[in-house]
Design a protein around this motif. Structure first.
Motif, short mmCIF file in Angstrom:
data_model
loop_
_atom_site.label_atom_id
_atom_site.label_comp_id
_atom_site.label_asym_id
_atom_site.label_seq_id
_atom_site.Cartn_x
_atom_site.Cartn_y
_atom_site.Cartn_z
N ILE A 22 40.59 70.84 33.58
CA ILE A 22 39.95 70.37 34.81
C ILE A 22 39.99 68.85 34.79
N SER A 23 40.55 68.28 35.83
CA SER A 23 40.63 66.82 35.94
C SER A 23 39.46 66.30 36.78
N ILE A 24 39.27 65.02 36.75
CA ILE A 24 38.22 64.40 37.56
C ILE A 24 38.46 64.67 39.04
N ASN A 25 39.72 64.67 39.46
CA ASN A 25 40.03 64.95 40.87
C ASN A 25 39.62 66.36 41.25
N GLU A 26 39.88 67.33 40.37
CA GLU A 26 39.51 68.71 40.64
C GLU A 26 37.99 68.85 40.71
N LEU A 27 37.28 68.13 39.87
CA LEU A 27 35.81 68.17 39.92
C LEU A 27 35.29 67.62 41.23
N PHE A 28 35.90 66.54 41.72
CA PHE A 28 35.44 65.94 42.97
C PHE A 28 35.81 66.78 44.18
N LEU A 29 36.83 67.62 44.07
CA LEU A 29 37.22 68.48 45.19
C LEU A 29 36.24 69.64 45.39
N SER A 30 35.43 69.91 44.40
CA SER A 30 34.47 71.02 44.47
C SER A 30 33.08 70.55 44.04
N PRO A 31 32.41 69.76 44.88
CA PRO A 31 31.13 69.19 44.47
C PRO A 31 30.07 70.24 44.13
N GLY A 32 30.05 71.37 44.82
CA GLY A 32 29.07 72.40 44.52
C GLY A 32 29.30 72.99 43.13
N LEU A 33 30.55 73.25 42.80
CA LEU A 33 30.86 73.78 41.48
C LEU A 33 30.64 72.73 40.40
N SER A 34 30.89 71.49 40.74
CA SER A 34 30.63 70.39 39.80
C SER A 34 29.15 70.33 39.45
N ALA A 35 28.31 70.60 40.45
CA ALA A 35 26.87 70.59 40.21
C ALA A 35 26.48 71.71 39.24
N VAL A 36 27.13 72.86 39.35
CA VAL A 36 26.87 73.96 38.43
C VAL A 36 27.27 73.56 37.01
N ILE A 37 28.45 72.93 36.88
CA ILE A 37 28.91 72.46 35.57
C ILE A 37 27.90 71.47 35.00
N SER A 38 27.43 70.55 35.82
CA SER A 38 26.46 69.55 35.35
C SER A 38 25.18 70.23 34.88
#
Length: 76
Positions: A22-38
């Protein structure tokens, strides 16, 4: 808390190009999923996650992510 299967499913959803990272770009493309990861890792931002636990190319593998979630005691 997540099971390894749930974490793998989340990882696969975020890994849009299916390169196994997972790249930083992929994380930014899915902010909701990024929040789950966080929430699962206890890390406040995607940048922090990749800076602390990713490789020098700015991405994180499933195994690296799994270790971070385990360390946060959120893997069942």
């Amino acid at each position: 808390m997540a099971t390894e299967q749930e974490l793998q499913s989340l990882f696969n959803t975020l890994d849009r190009d299916q390169d196994g990272k997972i790249s930083i770009n992929e994380l930014f493309l899915s902010p909701g999923l990024s929040a789950v990861i966080s929430a699962e890792t206890g890390v406040s931002s995607p940048q922090e996650l990749l800076a602390m636990h990713g490789d020098k190319n700015g991405s994180i593998s499933f195994e690296e992510l799994k270790q971070v979630v385990k360390k946060a005691s959120n893997l069942t």
